[in-house]
Design an enzyme around this catalytic site. Structure first.
Site, PDB file in Angstrom:
ATOM      1  N   LYS A  54     -74.636 -99.554  11.823  1.00  0.00           N
ATOM      2  CA  LYS A  54     -74.873-100.683  12.929  1.00  0.00           C
ATOM      3  C   LYS A  54     -75.501-101.727  12.698  1.00  0.00           C
ATOM      4  CE  LYS A  54     -72.795 -97.434  17.106  1.00  0.00           C
ATOM      5  NZ  LYS A  54     -72.923 -96.505  16.016  1.00  0.00           N
ATOM      6  N   SER A  79     -78.334 -95.379  23.521  1.00  0.00           N
ATOM      7  CA  SER A  79     -79.432 -94.586  23.258  1.00  0.00           C
ATOM      8  C   SER A  79     -79.741 -94.148  22.407  1.00  0.00           C
ATOM      9  CB  SER A  79     -79.702 -94.164  24.276  1.00  0.00           C
ATOM     10  OG  SER A  79     -78.090 -92.973  23.539  1.00  0.00           O
ATOM     11  N   GLU A 205     -62.968 -88.367  14.718  1.00  0.00           N
ATOM     12  CA  GLU A 205     -63.591 -88.458  15.854  1.00  0.00           C
ATOM     13  C   GLU A 205     -63.606 -86.230  16.108  1.00  0.00           C
ATOM     14  OE1 GLU A 205     -61.412 -90.721  18.984  1.00  0.00           O
ATOM     15  OE2 GLU A 205     -60.200 -88.602  18.413  1.00  0.00           O
ATOM     16  N   GLY A 209     -63.857 -84.863  20.941  1.00  0.00           N
ATOM     17  CA  GLY A 209     -63.947 -86.574  22.252  1.00  0.00           C
ATOM     18  C   GLY A 209     -63.063 -86.791  21.440  1.00  0.00           C
ATOM     19  N   ASP A 211     -60.321 -89.302  22.355  1.00  0.00           N
ATOM     20  CA  ASP A 211     -59.873 -90.048  22.634  1.00  0.00           C
ATOM     21  C   ASP A 211     -59.116 -90.809  22.151  1.00  0.00           C
ATOM     22  OD1 ASP A 211     -62.838 -90.487  22.218  1.00  0.00           O
ATOM     23  OD2 ASP A 211     -61.905 -92.620  22.970  1.00  0.00           O
ATOM     24  N   SER A 305     -71.563 -92.214   8.082  1.00  0.00           N
ATOM     25  CA  SER A 305     -71.977 -93.572   8.589  1.00  0.00           C
ATOM     26  C   SER A 305     -73.502 -93.891   9.149  1.00  0.00           C
ATOM     27  CB  SER A 305     -71.512 -93.571  10.099  1.00  0.00           C
ATOM     28  OG  SER A 305     -71.802 -92.640  10.621  1.00  0.00           O
TER      29      SER A 305
END
Ligand SMILES: *Cc1c(COP(=O)(O)O)cnc(C)c1O
Length: 319
Positions: A54, A79, A205, A209, A211, A305
């Protein structure tokens, strides 16, 4: 349809990140190769600044602001790793950062974010909407909002990790990438499909979750209720407007793994490769080990990651 971000944007991000982000190592493991019957190349973003990829997107997004915007400061809601990434990238750019965090966020995360000099605005995640709060504060205080995954400069920055991986290891048959809100997968797809047009790219995923998988099948962004998984960096409820078209156009498939599979992967990394990888960071590797997709004899890139995990919790998981 013309995509909102291109490989040229990833290249521009790579120039901005030169000597700012670490060129993280690519590890191999004979045991992992034996178990998977394939040749695995792990891109270790758990060794990136703030312990996750990130940093790349956050740094690039702040670097792309006008001088005036940078002077006024930035705001985000998170968070997790994006909060720390924005906090540290802001410090490097000498701009101020305000992070909207839930009141019940882990103390260590708040401390880490404050440690990088960012200010924290606390909200109640059961009664308040973090995006609305961030929008309002951004407006009131003239701060530029940098969301965690649905932003062209964030996507371009995240794409630089896979660009490096391919530059370092050459051709690959497959690339497996963790999928939360879709910034990492979208950026990775731009790099992978540009540099290796024949590569197959799989997003991974948490089972709870899925989606992204549903969205791909349905051909539109599907929103799910807040999922429960130990992969806390991927418990997003929907993909983003900027990254979904990229994912829809370029991804080969999206598959899922369960929490127990993530734990066994964490255990493997700690025991065999002497690495701490957080649950979300294990998504892609766990999918490869599960062999949902036949990979025998293939050359596989895997994005690890991140590595931010509460050590007490980690010990309980891997014991
Ligand atoms: C944020 C995050 C992800 C998911 O990235 P998206 O861009 O939201 O898809 C995966 N792994 C880690 C460690 C993260 O922090």
């Amino acid at each position: 349809m013309k995509l909102s971000v291109t490989y040229q944007d990833v290249e521009a991000a790579a120039l901005r990140l030169e000597n700012k982000a670490f060129r993280t190592p690519v590890f191999t493991s004979r045991t992992a190769d034996q178990l998977s019957k394939a040749h695995l190349y792990f891109k270790c973003e758990n060794y990136q600044h703030v312990g996750a990829f990130k940093f790349r997107g956050a740094f690039n997004a702040i670097a792309c602001l006008t001088d005036e915007q940078r002077k006024a400061g930035v705001i985000t809601y998170s968070s997790g790793n994006h909060a720390q990434a924005i906090a540290y990238a802001s410090q490097l750019h000498q701009t101020r950062a305000l992070i909207v965090m839930p009141k019940d966020a882990p103390q260590i995360k708040m401390a880490a974010t404050k440690g990088y000099g960012a200010k924290i605005y606390l909200y109640d995640r059961y009664t308040e909407d973090r995006e609305a709060i961030a929008q309002q504060l951004s407006h009131e205080q003239g701060l530029t909002l940098i969301p965690p995954y649905d932003h062209p400069d964030v996507i371009a920055g995240q794409g630089t990790a896979v660009k490096e991986l391919i530059e370092d290891v050459g051709s690959l048959d497959y690339l497996f990438v963790p999928l939360g809100g879709g910034g990492l997968l979208a950026g990775s797809l731009l790099s992978a499909k540009h540099l290796l047009p024949n590569i197959k790219v799989i997003g991974v995923e948490p089972e709870a979750g899925n989606d992204g998988q549903q969205s791909l099948r349905k051909g539109e962004i599907v929103t799910i209720p807040a999922p429960k998984s130990i992969a806390d960096g991927a418990v997003t409820t929907h993909l983003g407007q900027y990254n979904f078209p990229i994912i829809q156009k370029l991804v080969d498939d999206i598959i899922t793994v369960s929490d127990p599979e993530l734990i066994s992967m964490m255990h493997f990394f700690a025991e065999r490769m002497k690495m701490i990888v957080e649950p979300t960071g294990c998504l892609a590797a766990a999918a490869v080990m599960k062999k949902t997709i036949p990979i025998e004899g293939k050359k596989i890139g895997i994005v690890l990651s991140g590595g931010n995990v509460d050590l007490k919790q980690f010990a309980l998981w891997v014991k």
